[in-house]
Structures are given as C-alpha cells and as structure tokens.
Design an enzyme around this catalytic site. Structure first.
Site, PDB file in Angstrom:
ATOM      1  N   GLU A 125     -10.433  22.098 -13.687  1.00 39.72           N
ATOM      2  CA  GLU A 125      -9.315  22.660 -14.466  1.00 39.72           C
ATOM      3  C   GLU A 125      -9.763  22.884 -15.912  1.00 39.72           C
ATOM      4  O   GLU A 125      -9.382  23.869 -16.546  1.00 39.72           O
ATOM      5  CB  GLU A 125      -8.104  21.717 -14.441  1.00 39.72           C
ATOM      6  CG  GLU A 125      -7.507  21.467 -13.070  1.00 39.72           C
ATOM      7  CD  GLU A 125      -6.799  22.679 -12.482  1.00 39.72           C
ATOM      8  OE1 GLU A 125      -6.557  23.650 -13.219  1.00 39.72           O
ATOM      9  OE2 GLU A 125      -6.520  22.659 -11.266  1.00 39.72           O
TER      10      GLU A 125
ATOM     11  N   SER B 157      -8.811  26.169  -8.712  1.00 41.18           N
ATOM     12  CA  SER B 157     -10.049  25.573  -9.234  1.00 41.18           C
ATOM     13  C   SER B 157     -10.980  25.125  -8.107  1.00 41.18           C
ATOM     14  O   SER B 157     -12.126  24.752  -8.364  1.00 41.18           O
ATOM     15  CB  SER B 157      -9.735  24.397 -10.171  1.00 41.18           C
ATOM     16  OG  SER B 157      -9.022  23.406  -9.487  1.00 41.18           O
ATOM     17  N   HIS B 158     -10.503  25.146  -6.865  1.00 41.05           N
ATOM     18  CA  HIS B 158     -11.373  24.769  -5.740  1.00 41.05           C
ATOM     19  C   HIS B 158     -11.468  25.857  -4.692  1.00 41.05           C
ATOM     20  O   HIS B 158     -11.896  25.612  -3.568  1.00 41.05           O
ATOM     21  CB  HIS B 158     -10.914  23.443  -5.131  1.00 41.05           C
ATOM     22  CG  HIS B 158     -11.169  22.309  -6.069  1.00 41.05           C
ATOM     23  ND1 HIS B 158     -10.252  21.908  -7.005  1.00 41.05           N
ATOM     24  CD2 HIS B 158     -12.268  21.537  -6.264  1.00 41.05           C
ATOM     25  CE1 HIS B 158     -10.761  20.920  -7.721  1.00 41.05           C
ATOM     26  NE2 HIS B 158     -11.982  20.682  -7.296  1.00 41.05           N
TER      27      HIS B 158
HETATM   28  P1  NDP Z   1      -2.915  17.590 -10.150  1.00 45.30           P
HETATM   29  O1  NDP Z   1      -2.715  16.706 -11.332  1.00 45.30           O
HETATM   30  O2  NDP Z   1      -2.638  19.017 -10.300  1.00 45.30           O
HETATM   31  O3  NDP Z   1      -2.039  17.052  -8.933  1.00 45.30           O
HETATM   32  C1  NDP Z   1      -2.237  15.766  -8.431  1.00 45.30           C
HETATM   33  C2  NDP Z   1      -1.277  15.508  -7.297  1.00 45.30           C
HETATM   34  O4  NDP Z   1       0.032  15.332  -7.835  1.00 45.30           O
HETATM   35  C3  NDP Z   1      -1.181  16.646  -6.286  1.00 45.30           C
HETATM   36  O5  NDP Z   1      -1.094  16.101  -5.010  1.00 45.30           O
HETATM   37  C4  NDP Z   1       0.115  17.343  -6.695  1.00 45.30           C
HETATM   38  O6  NDP Z   1       0.761  18.023  -5.616  1.00 45.30           O
HETATM   39  C5  NDP Z   1       0.946  16.179  -7.176  1.00 45.30           C
HETATM   40  N1  NDP Z   1       1.975  16.566  -8.126  1.00 45.30           N
HETATM   41  C6  NDP Z   1       1.838  17.342  -9.223  1.00 45.30           C
HETATM   42  N2  NDP Z   1       3.016  17.448  -9.861  1.00 45.30           N
HETATM   43  C7  NDP Z   1       3.907  16.720  -9.152  1.00 45.30           C
HETATM   44  C8  NDP Z   1       5.297  16.432  -9.305  1.00 45.30           C
HETATM   45  N3  NDP Z   1       5.993  16.935 -10.321  1.00 45.30           N
HETATM   46  N4  NDP Z   1       5.900  15.657  -8.381  1.00 45.30           N
HETATM   47  C9  NDP Z   1       5.195  15.145  -7.352  1.00 45.30           C
HETATM   48  N5  NDP Z   1       3.871  15.381  -7.144  1.00 45.30           N
HETATM   49  C10 NDP Z   1       3.243  16.149  -8.045  1.00 45.30           C
HETATM   50  O7  NDP Z   1      -4.401  17.392  -9.565  1.00 45.30           O
HETATM   51  P2  NDP Z   1      -5.751  17.043 -10.360  1.00 45.30           P
HETATM   52  O8  NDP Z   1      -5.892  18.001 -11.473  1.00 45.30           O
HETATM   53  O9  NDP Z   1      -5.809  15.595 -10.656  1.00 45.30           O
HETATM   54  O10 NDP Z   1      -6.861  17.359  -9.242  1.00 45.30           O
HETATM   55  C11 NDP Z   1      -7.008  18.680  -8.758  1.00 45.30           C
HETATM   56  C12 NDP Z   1      -7.958  18.719  -7.611  1.00 45.30           C
HETATM   57  O11 NDP Z   1      -9.283  18.502  -8.033  1.00 45.30           O
HETATM   58  C13 NDP Z   1      -7.724  17.701  -6.492  1.00 45.30           C
HETATM   59  O12 NDP Z   1      -7.578  18.441  -5.295  1.00 45.30           O
HETATM   60  C14 NDP Z   1      -8.978  16.873  -6.448  1.00 45.30           C
HETATM   61  O13 NDP Z   1      -9.377  16.454  -5.145  1.00 45.30           O
HETATM   62  C15 NDP Z   1     -10.000  17.845  -6.999  1.00 45.30           C
HETATM   63  N6  NDP Z   1     -11.172  17.169  -7.544  1.00 45.30           N
HETATM   64  C16 NDP Z   1     -12.349  17.185  -6.829  1.00 45.30           C
HETATM   65  C17 NDP Z   1     -13.483  16.562  -7.313  1.00 45.30           C
HETATM   66  C18 NDP Z   1     -14.746  16.520  -6.527  1.00 45.30           C
HETATM   67  O14 NDP Z   1     -15.716  15.975  -7.005  1.00 45.30           O
HETATM   68  N7  NDP Z   1     -14.795  17.037  -5.329  1.00 45.30           N
HETATM   69  C19 NDP Z   1     -13.471  15.884  -8.615  1.00 45.30           C
HETATM   70  C20 NDP Z   1     -12.187  15.887  -9.242  1.00 45.30           C
HETATM   71  C21 NDP Z   1     -11.084  16.508  -8.735  1.00 45.30           C
HETATM   72  P3  NDP Z   1       0.711  19.648  -5.504  1.00 45.30           P
HETATM   73  O15 NDP Z   1      -0.668  19.972  -5.072  1.00 45.30           O
HETATM   74  O16 NDP Z   1       1.770  19.974  -4.517  1.00 45.30           O
HETATM   75  O17 NDP Z   1       1.010  20.188  -6.881  1.00 45.30           O
END
Ligand code: NDP
Length: 333
Positions: free
Chosen positions: A187, A46-47
């Site tokens: 997402e 998504s990014h």
């Molecule tokens: P996720 O919910 O997919 O993941 C959040 C974090 O939790 C990640 O670091 C992920 O690690 C970790 N994680 C997920 N599952 C587990 C698990 N079972 N055990 C331990 N850790 C876990 O992310 P979001 O959907 O909340 O966000 C996605 C992206 O969107 C982010 O990178 C965020 O910066 C970006 N974003 C950017 C915005 C902007 O304005 N620029 C606005 C909103 C979001 P892993 O990556 O290893 O799965």
C-alpha cells in the site's frame, strides 16, 4: 491516461500468459495467476497485477523455479509439510490443500508448514478454499525486515501478515487478513507510485524520523500496529513461519535474497481446525451466525471480507478497472 476495464477472465489470461512467457510452466503459472486474479476481482489492487512485474523479476533472476513441483510429506498425523522447492507460495498451497483438509477432518486440527516458498500475495486466497471445506483456518508469513521492533530503531520484522478464516455454511467465509505493520508495504508502494501522502504514524525515514512521505518510508521503516502489542504479534509470526517450521526469519531471508524486486524465499505457517470435531456437534455454524448478527445490528459495522465480496459481485458483473500505468509496465516487461 484512462484506465482499462477488463473482465476477470482477461486478467487471469494476462497474468497466466505473462508468467508462462517468463518461464513458468502451466501448474505454476495457473496457481499464481489465480491468486493475482482473485486479488483484482476482490479489489485488493496492491496484490493483483501490480505484483506481476515482481513475480516476473524473480523468474528472470532464477530465484524462483517456475517449473517447481512442491512435494507433500506427512511429518505426523496432523502435520502436512509442503516443500515448495523454490516455487511461488500459491503452487505450494494448491498442492498441499487436499492433504491438509483430510488431516484436519481426521485429527480435528492440522498444520501445514510450507518451506522453500516465495510469498508475494495476500493471505486470504490461501484460506478461502479451506474455509469453503467447512474448516476454520489461520495463516501467517514473514518477508524481509521493514518493521521496527517496539522501542527499537532498526527494521527487523517483516510486515508479517496474519489471516484468520471462519466458515459460514451457505455463505462466503469471514476472513480477516492484515499486515501487522500499520500499513502493508504494498500500500505504501501504491501511494508512492500515485504520489499520495499517507497518514502520520505509519513509518519513519532512513534516520528513524516520523514521516508521511511514502518514498521516505520505503527507504526507512514501518511501525507495527498497536505499538508493543502489534510488535509482539509480528514477533510471533517470525517464530511460527521461521523457527517453528525450519525456515528463515525475515532478517535471514534478506541476507540470502538477491533483491531482484520479487519475494524472498521463506516459509508460510498455516493451520486448519474442524469445528464439528472440536465442538462435538455441528451447532457452531448457527451459533456463530447469531454472533455475526449481533455485530451487524450496530450501525457502521461490517465483517472483514464484506468489502471484498461486494467488489467481487460488482467486478463479475461490470469488469475490473485496471490501472493503465501497471498495464503499461506489464507490456514493457
Ligand atoms: P487492511 O488494513 O486493508 O485490512 C485488514 C483487514 O481488516 C481485512 O480483512 C479487511 O477486510 C478488514 N477491515 C478493514 N476495514 C474494516 C472494517 N471497517 N470493519 C471490519 N473489517 C475491516 O489490510 P492490510 O493493509 O493490513 O493488508 C493488506 C494485504 O496485504 C493483506 O491481504 C495481507 O495479507 C497483504 N500482505 C502480504 C504480505 C506478504 O508478504 N505476502 C506482507 C504484508 C501484507 P476487507 O478486505 O473486506 O476490507
């Protein structure tokens, strides 16, 4: 329609050349292409290239200056301000990073407020090289309103991600990076594009009614994770990336924004900590590794970032499967 397998280098070249074609110079095209490529390489679709049309729209409308030169200014020994002068955020992070690391290694902690930037990416790429320098780091950024404050009906907060990174000597850092909305808007956008429903409890439609239809949520609003607790964290992001550094709240950024499909102008708040200076010795690395071992001892656990690092190793070896739909969109730009 089958997807295409591309090398990481081919993805970087596609992103770089596309940005240059629409007016970004080498410095800015390279910084943004690096961030896009990191996302594709780590499986954060998504990014990755998905965002390229938005970056291009913003260059085309003139909202972002593809030739901007971010300036770095020391406001205090531990405050390294970067003014992006309307650049995409990766250029500002890149230009300020060395001064932030130096100030952190002198003061123990240092803040890098970034103003006049447009953030359209994941946050972990902003932290990884700082953590690789042996520092812990935190970043957050606001956007435009799409999340309802707890108890309210109208979107006021952005999806406001926060990221925290911990350095691991000899290993890739632990970085968690998460939207404070239940789900990142990107997402929801992917689910809408691919025609997937999303779970209940993620968002509401334009009338404030709960829905699992991503298209309706895109017209309505998202919920903060964890009810009022996540709502408070999202409010904190607004304060840190807005009032604290002299930049906009999400609602202010939206008023000014031209809705060209790309990111609004706003701020990013980032700080780094030198654990050796804070603790007084370098025992923090082994101490934390023992703690991570305790987490891994339990079946079913993993560290945040582990998924990305596994994807990185796989994609470096086998290439990245990139959506043909998005490649067609880029071709049509
Ligand atoms: P996720 O919910 O997919 O993941 C959040 C974090 O939790 C990640 O670091 C992920 O690690 C970790 N994680 C997920 N599952 C587990 C698990 N079972 N055990 C331990 N850790 C876990 O992310 P979001 O959907 O909340 O966000 C996605 C992206 O969107 C982010 O990178 C965020 O910066 C970006 N974003 C950017 C915005 C902007 O304005 N620029 C606005 C909103 C979001 P892993 O990556 O290893 O799965």
């Amino acid at each position: 329609m089958s997807n295409q397998v591309m090398t990481v280098e081919a993805i970087r070249t596609l992103a770089h050349d596309t940005l240059k074609k629409f007016g970004a110079d080498d410095l800015n095209a390279a910084a943004v292409a690096k961030t896009i490529t990191k996302a594709e390489r780590d499986g954060c679709v998504s990014h990755g290239l998905f965002r390229l049309p938005g970056y291009v729209a913003t260059l085309k409308s003139g909202k972002v200056d593809g030739n901007a030169r971010p300036t770095v200014k020391s406001l205090a020994p531990a405050v390294v301000q970067v003014n992006g002068h309307n650049c995409f955020a990766p250029s500002a992070v890149q230009e300020g990073r060395a001064a932030l690391i130096e100030a952190t290694n002198t003061c123990g902690i240092a803040i890098m407020p970034m103003i006049g930037v447009h953030h359209f990416a994941a946050l972990w790429p902003d932290l990884e090289e700082i953590c690789d320098a042996g520092l812990a780091a935190f970043a957050c950024v606001s956007y435009k309103p799409s999340v309802i404050p707890a108890g309210g009906k109208k979107a006021l907060y952005g999806t406001n991600p926060i990221a925290f990174g911990w350095p691991r000597p000899g290993k890739s850092p632990m970085i968690f990076d998460m939207a404070t909305a239940v789900m990142a808007r990107g997402e929801v956008g992917i689910a809408a594009r691919d025609g997937h429903a999303i779970p209940d409890g993620v968002g509401v439609d334009a009338d404030g009614n709960p829905t699992s239809d991503p298209n309706e949520i895109l017209k309505g609003a998202l919920l903060a994770f964890g009810g009022y607790k996540g709502s408070s964290i999202s409010m904190m992001v607004e304060l840190l990336a807005g009032a604290m550094i002299g930049e906009s709240f999400s609602f202010e950024a939206a008023i000014r924004d031209n809705s060209d499909g790309g990111p609004p102008q706003g701020g990013e708040f980032l700080f780094a900590i030198n654990p050796t200076l804070v603790r007084g010795n370098d025992g923090w690395g082994d101490h934390a590794e023992g703690f991570f071992d305790k987490i891994y001892e339990q079946d079913g656990t993993r560290l945040p970032g582990d998924r990305r690092y596994q994807n990185r190793a796989k994609h470096d070896r086998d290439g990245v499967e990139v959506s043909q739909i998005i490649l067609d969109k880029i071709k049509a730009l």
